[in-house]
Design an enzyme around this catalytic site. Structure first.
Site, PDB file in Angstrom:
ATOM      1  N   ARG A  85      -7.404  -0.280  -6.859  1.00 12.08           N
ATOM      2  CA  ARG A  85      -7.660   0.821  -5.913  1.00 12.08           C
ATOM      3  C   ARG A  85      -7.797   2.111  -6.736  1.00 12.08           C
ATOM      4  O   ARG A  85      -6.934   2.409  -7.556  1.00 12.08           O
ATOM      5  CB  ARG A  85      -6.521   0.949  -4.884  1.00 12.08           C
ATOM      6  CG  ARG A  85      -6.395  -0.272  -3.976  1.00 12.08           C
ATOM      7  CD  ARG A  85      -5.479   0.011  -2.789  1.00 12.08           C
ATOM      8  NE  ARG A  85      -6.127   0.815  -1.776  1.00 12.08           N
ATOM      9  CZ  ARG A  85      -5.482   1.381  -0.736  1.00 12.08           C
ATOM     10  NH1 ARG A  85      -4.179   1.234  -0.627  1.00 12.08           N
ATOM     11  NH2 ARG A  85      -6.142   2.076   0.153  1.00 12.08           N
ATOM     12  N   GLN A 102      -1.977   2.574   9.894  1.00 16.30           N
ATOM     13  CA  GLN A 102      -0.677   2.657   9.197  1.00 16.30           C
ATOM     14  C   GLN A 102       0.343   3.447  10.019  1.00 16.30           C
ATOM     15  O   GLN A 102       1.539   3.199   9.931  1.00 16.30           O
ATOM     16  CB  GLN A 102      -0.840   3.334   7.834  1.00 16.30           C
ATOM     17  CG  GLN A 102      -1.572   2.508   6.798  1.00 16.30           C
ATOM     18  CD  GLN A 102      -3.053   2.817   6.776  1.00 16.30           C
ATOM     19  OE1 GLN A 102      -3.617   3.226   7.788  1.00 16.30           O
ATOM     20  NE2 GLN A 102      -3.684   2.620   5.638  1.00 16.30           N
ATOM     21  N   ARG A 139       0.857  -1.176   0.000  1.00 16.86           N
ATOM     22  CA  ARG A 139       0.000   0.000   0.000  1.00 16.86           C
ATOM     23  C   ARG A 139       0.896   1.230   0.000  1.00 16.86           C
ATOM     24  O   ARG A 139       2.111   1.133   0.143  1.00 16.86           O
ATOM     25  CB  ARG A 139      -1.017   0.012   1.155  1.00 16.86           C
ATOM     26  CG  ARG A 139      -0.663  -0.649   2.450  1.00 16.86           C
ATOM     27  CD  ARG A 139       0.430   0.009   3.225  1.00 16.86           C
ATOM     28  NE  ARG A 139       0.201   1.443   3.359  1.00 16.86           N
ATOM     29  CZ  ARG A 139       1.117   2.339   3.579  1.00 16.86           C
ATOM     30  NH1 ARG A 139       2.389   1.970   3.698  1.00 16.86           N
ATOM     31  NH2 ARG A 139       0.844   3.612   3.692  1.00 16.86           N
ATOM     32  N   ASP A 177      -1.937  10.769  -2.300  1.00 14.68           N
ATOM     33  CA  ASP A 177      -2.313   9.732  -3.265  1.00 14.68           C
ATOM     34  C   ASP A 177      -2.632  10.330  -4.616  1.00 14.68           C
ATOM     35  O   ASP A 177      -2.512   9.668  -5.642  1.00 14.68           O
ATOM     36  CB  ASP A 177      -3.513   8.940  -2.748  1.00 14.68           C
ATOM     37  CG  ASP A 177      -3.071   8.040  -1.611  1.00 14.68           C
ATOM     38  OD1 ASP A 177      -3.024   8.520  -0.471  1.00 14.68           O
ATOM     39  OD2 ASP A 177      -2.732   6.880  -1.885  1.00 14.68           O
TER      40      ASP A 177
END
Ligand code: MRU
Length: 354
Positions: free
Chosen positions: A88, A195, A45, A236
């Site tokens: 994703r 995370q 990820r 992102d």
């Protein structure tokens, strides 16, 4: 530092981040479907890391294609690329990797199928290698904005694990440390899948950077007490106007920073920038399974079946971003769109201080 992902003996080997920090184990993917599964299930990820995984997954899928001519090869590669693209939606790095691969293939139409397969492996390895260099450059530019003695807040994991190595948000921290600056980091635990607690705290401790873990709702109180000097997060997808999609809760951190007069920096490689979108309102936001919220690492903490909203990302409007740390320098949000042009004089746009 542990390796996030690598191409090894015809397979894609990825660190299973879903098990960290309790277990350091690697998963060997021998087909592209397994790579896609790994991206979906967060074995791998972080935006740049899933871009690299996408390129490796496509290269892996390509090896099994039986084709005689270029057009047939592309036709068979298409569903592989679509499977990877569908894993994703928010991080633009997957699309970025697919576009890079398409460009490479179209400029090598005359090559044999075997040569094309080899080119795809080489390109995936190149993306990985370049990513580490990009992160180091982000680190060198960004470290100029970190002073000796600073306490830095970060959210989620934009570290080595989220990239090919070195991290985006963590790179300026690592370089500042190398420069002899005494810094410390406050890491938001980052619910729902933690995370910050599981990954950021773990890797900063390994790197010898003092790190303190807080629950996500503690940041405001620490800012009010004057305990945070700056915030650095990853992204992102950053749009032309400087809006930033990042892990859910980033927007809250940015608004809190504004309220307390604390600089809020976004470490953003160009591979995470989407120059096709005018604003963050257009970014697709991934919604993940409700059980990520109902449970904490497999243990149910909420009534069974309770209604849940589980947005994986939020969008921070450009007005909250003090500056972007990129591999090309440090820039104001209004100048981000100019980075898409090759002929621009970047030196006149680069921020030297705030
Ligand atoms: O859901 P994740 O763990 O993939 O989310 C990751 C983040 O939000 C990171 O901050 C972002 O990808 C930047 S990584 C350099």
């Amino acid at each position: 530092m542990v390796k996030t992902i690598e191409w090894k003996k015809g397979k894609v080997v990825m660190l299973d981040q879903s098990k960290l920090p309790l277990e350091v184990s690697y998963i060997e993917c021998s087909d592209y479907q397994k790579v896609a599964e790994g991206i979906k299930k967060l074995w791998i990820r972080g935006a740049p890391a899933i871009g690299i995984a996408a390129a490796m997954g496509i290269a892996l899928g390509a090896q099994d294609i039986k084709a005689k001519i270029f057009d047939e090869f592309i036709e068979k590669l298409e569903p592989i690329m679509n499977t990877i693209l569908a894993t994703r939606p928010t991080a633009v790095n997957i699309r970025w990797a697919v576009e890079r691969i398409k460009k490479l293939l179209s400029s090598n139409r005359a090559e044999s199928i075997n040569k094309l397969k080899k080119l795809l492996i080489d390109e995936a390895n190149k993306i990985l290698k370049e990513d580490i260099e990009i992160n180091k450059a982000i680190g060198r530019w960004g470290a100029q904005f970190i002073r000796d003695g600073d306490t830095i807040l970060t959210h989620c994991n934009a570290g080595s694990l989220a990239t090919g190595g070195y991290g985006t948000a963590t790179a300026p921290m690592l370089i500042a440390k190398k420069q002899g600056k005494k810094i410390q980091v406050i890491a938001d635990e980052t619910r729902p899948v933690l995370q910050g607690a599981r990954l950021t705290a773990w890797e900063l401790m390994q790197a010898g950077i003092p790190v303190t873990l807080i629950t996500d709702n503690t940041a405001g109180a620490l800012m009010k007490k004057g305990m945070i000097d700056l915030a650095i997060v990853g992204t992102d997808r950053t749009t032309r106007n400087g809006d930033v999609a990042n892990k859910i809760g980033t927007y809250t951190v940015a608004v809190l920073c504004k309220e307390h007069g604390i600089p809020f920096y976004v470490a953003a490689p160009l591979s995470s920038m989407d120059f096709t979108l005018d604003s963050g309102d257009l970014i697709p936001i991934e919604e993940r399974h409700p059980d990520e919220v109902r449970k904490v690492w497999g243990h149910r903490v909420a009534p069974e079946g309770v209604n849940v909203i589980n947005l994986a990302f939020d969008v921070t409007p450009a007005k909250y971003v003090t500056a972007f740390f990129t591999e090309k320098g440090v820039f104001k949000p209004r100048d981000i769109k100019k980075l898409m042009k090759d002929d621009i004089n970047l030196d006149s746009l680069r921020l030297k201080s705030i």
